[in-house]
Design an enzyme around this catalytic site. Structure first.
Site, PDB file in Angstrom:
ATOM      1  N   SER A 153       6.120   9.722  -3.087  1.00  0.00           N
ATOM      2  CA  SER A 153       7.395   8.997  -3.025  1.00  0.00           C
ATOM      3  C   SER A 153       8.356   9.547  -4.069  1.00  0.00           C
ATOM      4  O   SER A 153       7.924   9.937  -5.165  1.00  0.00           O
ATOM      5  CB  SER A 153       7.155   7.514  -3.311  1.00  0.00           C
ATOM      6  OG  SER A 153       8.398   6.855  -3.515  1.00  0.00           O
ATOM      7  N   TYR A 166       3.308   1.771  -8.732  1.00  0.00           N
ATOM      8  CA  TYR A 166       3.550   2.572  -7.524  1.00  0.00           C
ATOM      9  C   TYR A 166       3.853   4.033  -7.886  1.00  0.00           C
ATOM     10  O   TYR A 166       3.325   4.961  -7.276  1.00  0.00           O
ATOM     11  CB  TYR A 166       4.725   1.925  -6.789  1.00  0.00           C
ATOM     12  CG  TYR A 166       5.127   2.536  -5.479  1.00  0.00           C
ATOM     13  CD1 TYR A 166       4.415   2.248  -4.318  1.00  0.00           C
ATOM     14  CD2 TYR A 166       6.255   3.351  -5.386  1.00  0.00           C
ATOM     15  CE1 TYR A 166       4.816   2.784  -3.100  1.00  0.00           C
ATOM     16  CE2 TYR A 166       6.653   3.882  -4.180  1.00  0.00           C
ATOM     17  CZ  TYR A 166       5.936   3.598  -3.034  1.00  0.00           C
ATOM     18  OH  TYR A 166       6.331   4.119  -1.836  1.00  0.00           O
ATOM     19  N   LYS A 170       1.813   7.333  -6.849  1.00  0.00           N
ATOM     20  CA  LYS A 170       2.467   8.356  -6.022  1.00  0.00           C
ATOM     21  C   LYS A 170       2.491   9.719  -6.708  1.00  0.00           C
ATOM     22  O   LYS A 170       2.398  10.748  -6.040  1.00  0.00           O
ATOM     23  CB  LYS A 170       3.887   7.905  -5.660  1.00  0.00           C
ATOM     24  CG  LYS A 170       3.920   6.704  -4.698  1.00  0.00           C
ATOM     25  CD  LYS A 170       3.080   6.948  -3.463  1.00  0.00           C
ATOM     26  CE  LYS A 170       3.452   6.045  -2.299  1.00  0.00           C
ATOM     27  NZ  LYS A 170       2.550   6.238  -1.132  1.00  0.00           N
TER      28      LYS A 170
END
Ligand code: NAD
Length: 301
Positions: A153, A166, A170
């Site tokens: 991401s 997150y 990622k």
């Protein structure tokens, strides 16, 4: 130019009950792949479970004349991940392609982030990609062929407020991707990562509503299709994709500052501008490549 086809190939797509994963599954199936549509069917935070979304996408593929089976398992457990790959073997006798896409969000500013929120996000994105790929790996190696796409991401590559869990997962997938690319090379296994942007339930309260059409999942699936095709020899790379644009992301190193003697903190301070210079930069494909100049300097080569 010939159409890119996947006849005879079997693909596993995780988190394919909706959003980007559904887009990847539909794209691969429309091009002849037989697809395992995996999805746990929980909410955006990962709570709950339902076999419905995976089955709905498998039915959609079958209704359009394709071949698919649904799998409602959890990528974050060894049992769930193993069962996803076993579903491919039972239904289609092989596995060629793994698209690790399943994901959840537990956004929170770092000062308020709990251990549970950190662990849950790492478990699905990073551990889940490890577990599913790990279950498929012996089969890919045995056939001497495989294609894996991991889903990173921009939040991980570039950082994003409120997403420490997150972003860590990622960016972890970037290291995972680049290392598997090196280990898979001699077995004909290519491994790449995408860093997408698309309008899904994950981003619907983040992206302006008027972008929904232009940022559809169908603007991401074509890159995945090319990356997992046998024509693609590129491996270990990361691509941003969305809204009709695709670009390679480079992990690059500036020219830096080097000296013959022992480095001191004052040397670092006094050469800070050179240390931070960005040009000319070198994009390394492995740690070995990155260490080359240092080894040569130390050995006087
Ligand atoms: P989404 O919520 O629509 O889809 C994610 C899917 O994964 C859901 O259907 C969910 O049920 C499934 N899932 C969650 N946990 C699972 C588990 N343990 N096992 C199996 N399935 C599970 O979101 P999306 O936007 O389509 O996200 C797909 C991937 O793309 C994610 O990895 C996400 O982090 C990544 N991503 C999306 C964007 C974006 O702009 N939408 C940007 C960057 C990265």
């Amino acid at each position: 130019m010939a159409e890119l086809r996947f006849d005879g190939r079997v693909a596993v797509v995780t988190g394919a009950g909706q959003g980007l994963g559904r887009g990847h599954a539909l794209e691969l199936a429309a091009r002849g792949a037989r697809v395992v549509v995996n999805d746990l069917g929980g909410d955006r935070s990962g709570a709950g479970a339902s076999a419905g979304p995976a089955q709905a996408v498998a039915d959609e593929i079958t209704a359009a004349g394709g071949e698919a089976v649904a799998d409602p398992g959890d990528v974050a457990t060894p049992e769930g991940a193993g069962a996803i790959v076993q579903t491919a073997l039972d239904a289609f006798g092989r596995v060629d392609i793994v698209v690790n896409n399943a994901g959840i969000l537990r956004d929170r500013s770092f000062k308020n982030m709990t251990v549970a929120e950190f662990d849950a996000v790492i478990a699905v994105h990073l551990r889940g990609s490890f577990l599913v790929t790990s279950a498929a790996w012996p089969h890919l190696r045995e056939r001497g062929y495989g294609r894996v796409v991991n889903t990173s991401s921009p939040a991980g590559l570039f950082g994003n407020f409120g997403q420490a869990n997150y972003a860590a997962a990622k960016m972890g997938l970037v290291g995972f991707t680049r290392t598997l690319a090196q280990e898979g090379a001699k077995y004909g296994i290519g491994v790449n990562a995408i860093a997408p942007i698309a309008w899904t339930r994950m981003t619907e309260d983040l992206l302006p509503a008027e972008f929904a059409d232009r940022l559809g999942a169908e603007q991401v699936a074509p890159l995945v299709a090319y990356l997992v095709h046998e024509d693609n020899a590129e491996t270990g790379e990361v691509y941003t994709v969305g809204g009709g644009r695709v670009a390679k992301v480079f992990v690059a190193e500036g020219p830096g500052y080097a000296q013959a003697g022992t480095l001191s903190a004052e040397d670092v301070r006094d050469n800070w501008a050179a240390i931070n210079a960005a040009e000319p930069s070198t994009a390394h494909r492995s740690m070995g490549e990155q260490m080359g100049p240092l080894i040569r300097r130390l050995t006087g080569g």
